[in-house]
Design an enzyme around this catalytic site. Structure first.
Site, PDB file in Angstrom:
ATOM      1  N   CYS B  95       0.838  -1.208   0.000  1.00  0.00           N
ATOM      2  CA  CYS B  95       0.000   0.000   0.000  1.00  0.00           C
ATOM      3  C   CYS B  95       0.868   1.251   0.000  1.00  0.00           C
ATOM      4  O   CYS B  95       1.554   1.513  -0.969  1.00  0.00           O
ATOM      5  CB  CYS B  95      -0.981  -0.037   1.158  1.00  0.00           C
ATOM      6  SG  CYS B  95      -2.349   1.122   0.940  1.00  0.00           S
ATOM      7  N   HIS B 223      -3.608  -5.607   1.124  1.00  0.00           N
ATOM      8  CA  HIS B 223      -2.880  -5.795   2.380  1.00  0.00           C
ATOM      9  C   HIS B 223      -2.802  -7.261   2.822  1.00  0.00           C
ATOM     10  O   HIS B 223      -3.697  -7.730   3.525  1.00  0.00           O
ATOM     11  CB  HIS B 223      -3.564  -5.002   3.491  1.00  0.00           C
ATOM     12  CG  HIS B 223      -3.376  -3.532   3.388  1.00  0.00           C
ATOM     13  ND1 HIS B 223      -2.379  -2.857   4.043  1.00  0.00           N
ATOM     14  CD2 HIS B 223      -4.069  -2.592   2.694  1.00  0.00           C
ATOM     15  CE1 HIS B 223      -2.459  -1.569   3.770  1.00  0.00           C
ATOM     16  NE2 HIS B 223      -3.479  -1.384   2.949  1.00  0.00           N
ATOM     17  N   GLU B 225      -0.878  -8.405   5.092  1.00  0.00           N
ATOM     18  CA  GLU B 225      -0.677  -8.434   6.542  1.00  0.00           C
ATOM     19  C   GLU B 225      -1.980  -8.213   7.298  1.00  0.00           C
ATOM     20  O   GLU B 225      -2.016  -8.354   8.516  1.00  0.00           O
ATOM     21  CB  GLU B 225       0.396  -7.409   6.945  1.00  0.00           C
ATOM     22  CG  GLU B 225      -0.065  -5.971   7.080  1.00  0.00           C
ATOM     23  CD  GLU B 225      -0.409  -5.290   5.758  1.00  0.00           C
ATOM     24  OE1 GLU B 225      -0.222  -5.915   4.703  1.00  0.00           O
ATOM     25  OE2 GLU B 225      -0.888  -4.139   5.794  1.00  0.00           O
TER      26      GLU B 225
END
Lengths: 1000, 264
Positions: B95, B223, B225
């Protein structure tokens, strides 16, 4: 030197920002713009050579897609008008601040104080537009003229004009002085002093201040310090901030003569806060052991597990958001982040919540002069909280909106933050608050400017045309994020002893508050870092410039604290020392300019308000019964109504997933497009224990009786937690009262009734938090939500937001609301009563019948004992894992609830209304069963093989199977004698539900 | 030995907790270092095997996302970064980290040029930030070491500026020819798409993630994560019932691939 840098996209690169302007101009103003190209302008004020300025220019632009120029960039080929929007002098310019940092990096040196960068935005517009159109676009859509400047050029004017090389430098150099304010023995003169100075002090208060200064020991103290007999402006401002309704909650602290005209009973209530709010929590606390810190700190603290406590606070930021929706609301969210940050030894931020009460964005009647259109307020408020929350890296969990035209005068902007505190910090309980004599008084974070001066006293007044522009504060999430990370680091290194937030009243409140722990405080205003010169001492003291925290730093830690702050690019100011003198003493350039007795200032000085409340039940006509019996059409219509329809479009602009801990998100279902009852999140990466957030709010029930309104919203906030699987024995709530002025006066001739409404709400708060064992751990009240503009007074309906925070032992066992499996059984839990008063159904009928306020009837009541038995059984069923789904109906009743769980699951349902549990043998009309908003109910689904166990768990309770889940994606509801009441496919429900606010 | 991963923090980036957790779960040893501390001693980069530019809002996304952070990194860390790349270490950006990497020039890193920006991540076509889940399709032929063996994967997006763009068609051609378009936005069937909302930003060729030609440097907008737990998925409740709930969040696989590459 001032250098102008212009940056625009290269030809052929799509300008999404420009396209956005075209779209918004069309939908909000009905203005047709053919093309719009945007450009960023930076005005760099710096002692640099042209070659250096060129390097800055090249460094500022993204060379892949943009071109840039020093001076003027060649005009785009085709445009008719150019609109440029910049900031007024002194207004926070966040992009400018970042650009300044970038400039320093490009130049490879630290910049001098006066070397700054100022930004503005250019819009090159094409279309059949007049100068007035462009001004309209600027004033009513793109800029807020309170804080921004607008320049309009026709193409010819623009091409002929020289590039503008003036920057909005705040360049005001008044004589810095401290004024003496003599307080004469004359009521009119005293009130003139209060109102001219926007002090918002009442005559009683002005009198109390005057009397204080006539005391012999005060005179002696002042003589010793060389202070004049009468107060300095610094002192009077400090008292006004501390005593403001916003800071000292005088309405909740005053005495109320309450009379119930129905029963004839009379009572004298000595402080609503002490009698109901605080007393209820005390009562609940006798039975529970998980309260850590309540009402004493910036946020409530409760136990979570052996390592962590949960911290929660919800605030309102109404008045600033009315003046500048974007800046005001951004300050709201960034400001409430500082409450957990300033709680105990400083909490980590985990999740945000937001909620707004606004006028309809589709409002098409005349707006009173001086007010903004609700759509504009709504856009600005969302954008501000989005920017503040997203840029702070805190995910949102809950968001709601209520629309009613009574919020036209004052929007309500609720912002909240949940955080975590380690159980111990530095080997000792983290909730401690202590300051020792000799500790440094430290301010850190942002610089002080004129922004937000008189915020506290101003929000304690109703909105007037002349409400001061400087009451607008603009948040700076980046500065706060840096501050936050620095503080967490400093906390864990043990570099400070105590911390609190700098909010309303600025350091005049926070230094004094902290000084209370040691018994006194002295500070030097000259040591405060300022945004610009020209601030008077009193302005420095009361400024509400944002992103600041106040600390007590041990003398031995000063060096390490300053070193870390420098390394983290955070500004800190050591401004004085805490002592035990009993006085809050302020110096300017070494000279004492204020010294106030802290006991007088905080405890004994402010005279109590004495108010009256008389309750008389209002008579509100009920709407006529709807014709026919099939409600398919009405349900579809209701799904699209403003207070029912999907809020997904705006909500998706908020970041809800940073940190990666979310479990039940704000939107659930196979298409992730129906709202969840409550949200569930993990708190730690290595544990499955979770926190649950939900809320209850219903201003319309207030029209009937605020007692039942309060009971209902407490119940709703609790049952939402229960629905997703939260433990009944670990639910805490926050109370946020937003009231119209409840003090009887010429301006408020119905003050006694509004006060009675407030009393009844407090009584219910006590009754139900005690009955449910759900303590109020923090709260806030805002009691001046009125606006008088153009001779028209608009008061909000009494609005109480109850925010709940629950806990779940294992998030993997959380229950969501969508239906899951065809063939599973649908049960209704809880009793449905004829409670259509102020329901969505009655309001819809009233509107259709041309009498929009005739939505009377019985407001839903709450039977806490019955509800508790249901909640316990729900907890057991959840624990055993036999609930496939659970949903608690709210606005729109069972009908809307059924529509949502079907849409969420992409599954149909066949329902028999005659099976719905009612009171005893009573049979309700089908409309009542469908649309009554009775409390404490759930619609759950269970696999057939678990039905017996489910019924066993609910034995003796009002529960019945009302239908089954079907695979055919249709909702079919039968009523009395088998008549079809609803028969619809899901898409025709989903369409209106999603359409109303999509793209709005 | 656990590979050491450098996570740069500060100035508004904010995914340090989950990013750190991801590397830990994958078997790495993440260390969070504030940008200012790193700039004070750039040579400490030599102690690390991997580097991550995390998500967030560096400098508030002012002056376009990642721009100012990139400016600082480029000014102060260029030599160490070049050495890091030359030493065949790995770099991941998510990002805002991806945005920062394109603004530095680390991506696409064509022709061994790592400090000359070639593409930009521009404002989404819809004009604003968005947060929802998308389906990704991965390029089987990509040299990307992070996406090795991937076919499709759902992940959340949370950005306002995610549209891959350049006016230089040759750059895109080269990216495609080298398999650098490692991840694309796809419809439910796994077909790359231009259509909103499956393609949330209007990215050229539906590109969601880019690697350099070595495959060791990779950035993506969604994302991974934020999908470490199975319960992060918006439909985990349904997956749990029908037996498709994975044991761990699928986003973890990116980090596992990174660690696998480093430990050999």
């Amino acid at each position: 030197m001032i250098y102008r840098i212009e940056i625009g996209l290269k030809p052929g690169v799509p300008d999404a920002r420009g396209r956005g302007v075209i779209g918004r101009a069309k939908s909000a103003l009905g203005m047709k713009i053919k093309a719009c190209q945007t450009r960023d302008v930076y005005k760099a004020v710096a002692n640099i050579k042209k070659s250096e300025a060129k390097a800055v220019q090249l460094g500022f632009a993204d060379a892949v897609v943009a071109r840039s120029a020093l001076g003027r960039l060649k005009a785009p080929g085709s445009f008719d008008w150019m609109l440029e929007i910049g900031f007024k002098p002194g207004v926070t310019d966040n992009v400018g601040r970042t650009a300044r940092g970038a400039m320093a990096d490009i130049l490879g040196r630290e910049l001098a104080w006066e070397e700054q960068v100022y930004t503005s935005l250019q819009y090159f517009l094409k279309g059949d537009l007049t100068r007035e159109d462009i001004l309209h676009l600027g004033k009513d859509l793109l800029a807020n003229t309170l804080i921004q400047t607008i320049q309009v050029f026709s193409k010819e004017e623009w091409l002929a004009a020289e590039p503008d090389l003036t920057a909005p430098i705040f360049d005001d150099h008044p004589e810095i002085k401290v004024n003496l304010i003599e307080l004469p023995d004359n009521d009119a003169a005293l009130m003139k002093i209060s109102s001219d100075g926007i002090l918002s002090l009442s005559l009683d208060e002005m009198r109390a201040i005057r009397n204080h200064y006539l005391h012999d020991d005060v005179k002696v103290h002042r003589t010793e310090l060389g202070l004049p007999q009468w107060p300095t402006d610094v002192e009077l401002e400090c008292i006004a901030q501390t005593w403001s309704e916003h800071c000292s909650h005088k309405i909740f602290a005053g005495t109320v003569e309450y009379k119930d005209a129905e029963t004839g009973e009379e009572e004298l209530i000595n402080s609503l806060y002490k009698t109901y709010v605080k007393a209820s929590t005390k009562k609940v606390a006798e039975k529970i052991d998980w309260l850590v810190s309540v009402f004493t700190d910036n946020a409530g603290v409760i136990k979570f597990n052996e390592d962590l406590h949960l911290v929660y606070k919800v605030e309102t930021h109404n008045s600033p958001s009315a003046l500048d929706p974007f800046g005001g609301s951004m300050t709201g969210i960034v400001g409430v982040n500082r409450d957990p940050m300033g709680t105990g030894m400083g909490a980590q931020l985990v999740s945000n919540v937001w909620g707004y009460c606004l006028g309809s964005p589709f409002y098409d009647k005349e707006i009173p002069a001086g007010l903004m259109h609700p759509r504009r307020i709504r856009d600005g408020v969302h954008d501000g909280v989005i920017a503040g929350g997203n840029e702070s890296g805190v995910p949102y969990s809950r968001g709601f909106e209520c629309f009613d035209e009574r919020y036209l005068g004052k929007p309500l902007v609720y912002c909240g933050t949940m955080g975590t505190l380690p159980v111990n910090v530095g080997g000792r309980p983290s909730e401690r608050k202590e300051v020792q004599v000799g500790d440094w008084t430290v301010m850190c974070g942002g610089r002080i400017g004129k922004d937000g001066i008189h915020g506290a006293t101003f929000s304690s007044e109703e909105l007037r045309t002349e409400s001061p522009a400087q009451a607008v504060q603009i948040g700076d999430p980046l500065t706060q994020r840096k501050l936050y990370e620095f503080l967490m680091e400093a906390r864990d290194l043990g570099l400070f002893r105590c911390i609190t937030d700098n909010g309303a009243g600025g350091i005049s409140c926070s230094f004094g508050e902290m000084g209370k722990y040691s018994g006194g405080c002295e500070c030097e205003l000259k040591d405060a870092p300022l945004k610009y010169e020209g601030l008077q001492p009193w302005e420095i003291l009361v400024s509400e410039a944002q992103e600041r925290m106040t600390l007590a730093v041990q003398p031995e830690c000063r060096e390490a604290f300053e070193k870390l702050a420098k390394q983290r690019d955070v500004e800190v100011a050591f401004m004085g020392k805490y002592n035990d003198s009993g006085y809050f003493t302020v110096k300017y350039d070494g000279e004492v300019v204020a010294s106030l007795d802290m006991d007088f200032l905080y405890e004994t000085g402010c005279p109590k308000l004495h108010m009256k409340g008389i309750w008389k039940k209002p008579e509100i006509p009920t709407p006529e019964k709807a014709r026919g019996g099939n409600r398919t059409k009405q349900l579809r219509q209701m799904m699209g109504r403003l207070n029912i329809c999907s809020r997904e479009y705006k909500s998706r602009i908020y970041d809800g997933e940073v940190k990666g801990l979310s479990v039940v998100k704000p939107f659930v279902g196979v298409n992730a497009d129906v709202p969840s009852d409550a949200t569930v999140m993990r708190i730690e990466y290595d544990k499955d224990r979770g926190a649950i957030l939900a809320e209850g709010i219903n201003p319309w029930f207030s029209d009937i009786d605020t007692y039942h309104m309060t009971a209902s919203v407490i119940d709703e906030a609790i049952r939402r937690v229960i629905s997703v699987g939260g433990r009944l024995d670990r639910i805490a709530i926050l109370d946020n009262f937003c009231w119209p002025d409840p003090v009887q006066s010429d301006k408020t001739p119905d003050g006694e009734y509004k006060m009675a409404q407030l009393v009844r709400s407090n009584k219910a708060l006590y009754d139900y938090t005690v009955a449910f064992g759900t303590p109020a751990v923090s709260g806030k009240d805002s009691c001046k939500n009125d606006s008088t503009r153009g001779g028209k007074k608009i008061s909000i309906p009494p609005t109480l937001l109850i925010s709940s925070i629950g806990q779940i032992d294992d998030v993997k066992k959380a229950v969501t609301m969508p239906l899951k499996e065809a063939g599973s059984l649908i049960y209704m839990v809880g009793v449905t009563k004829n409670e259509l008063g102020a329901s969505e159904w009655n309001r819809m009928l009233a509107e259709e019948q041309g009498n929009p306020w005739n939505y009377g009837g019985d407001a839903p009541a709450v039977d806490a004992k019955a509800a508790l038995a249901i909640y316990r059984a729900m907890n057991k069923a959840q624990d055993e894992g036999i609930l496939l789904s659970s949903h608690t109906p709210s606005k729109g009743g069972l009908a809307v609830g059924l529509a949502l769980i079907c849409m969420g699951g992409g599954l149909g349902a066949e329902i028999d209304l005659s099976k719905v549990p009612m009171v005893g043998k009573q049979k309700l009309k089908d409309d009542s069963i469908l649309f009554s908003e009775s409390n404490s109910r759930f619609v759950v689904s269970v696999k057939p093989e678990n039905a017996a166990r489910f019924e066993e768990l609910f034995a003796g309770l009002p529960v019945a199977q009302i239908g089954t889940v079907t695979a055919d994606k249709k909702l079919v509801v039968k009523g009395g004698k088998g008549a079809t009441r609803i028969d619809t496919d899901l898409e025709t429900l989903r369409k209106p539900f999603k359409k109303t606010l999509y793209g709005i | 030995m656990k590979p050491k991963i450098l996570i740069i923090t500060g100035y508004g980036v904010n995914c340090e907790a989950e990013s750190s957790r991801a590397w830990e779960l994958a078997g790495g040893s993440p260390v969070k270092v504030h940008l200012n501390d790193l700039l004070d001693n750039p040579a400490q980069m030599r102690d690390f095997h991997g580097l991550m530019f995390i998500g967030g809002f560096s400098y508030g996304d002012h002056m376009t996302s990642g721009h100012v952070f990139a400016l600082r990194v480029k000014h102060h860390l260029r030599e160490e970064l070049q050495k890091f790349i030359d030493d065949k270490k790995i770099i991941l950006g998510v990002c805002n980290g991806f945005q920062t990497m394109t603004k530095i020039g680390l991506l696409p890193g064509l022709n061994g040029e790592y400090f000359e920006p070639k593409v930009s991540l521009m404002q989404n076509d819809c004009g604003h930030f968005q947060n929802f889940w998308v389906n990704l399709k991965f390029e089987a032929q990509s040299p990307c070491i992070f996406t090795k063996g991937f076919d499709t994967m759902p992940l959340p997006i949370r950005h306002g500026e995610g549209k891959i763009f350049t006016t230089d068609a040759k750059v895109i051609e080269q990216i495609e020819a080298l398999g650098c378009a490692a991840a694309r936005y796809a419809d439910a069937d796994g077909n790359p798409t231009k259509d909103f909302p499956a393609n949330p930003n209007g990215s050229l060729n539906a590109i969601a993630g880019l690697c350099d030609p070595t495959g060791r440097i990779f950035g993506l907008m969604p994302h991974p994560e934020a999908y470490l737990f199975p319960e992060n998925h918006p439909n985990w409740d349904v997956q749990k019932l029908n037996g498709t709930l994975p044991a761990q969040g699928l986003g973890l696989k990116f980090f596992e691939n990174g660690v696998k590459y480093l430990v050999g």
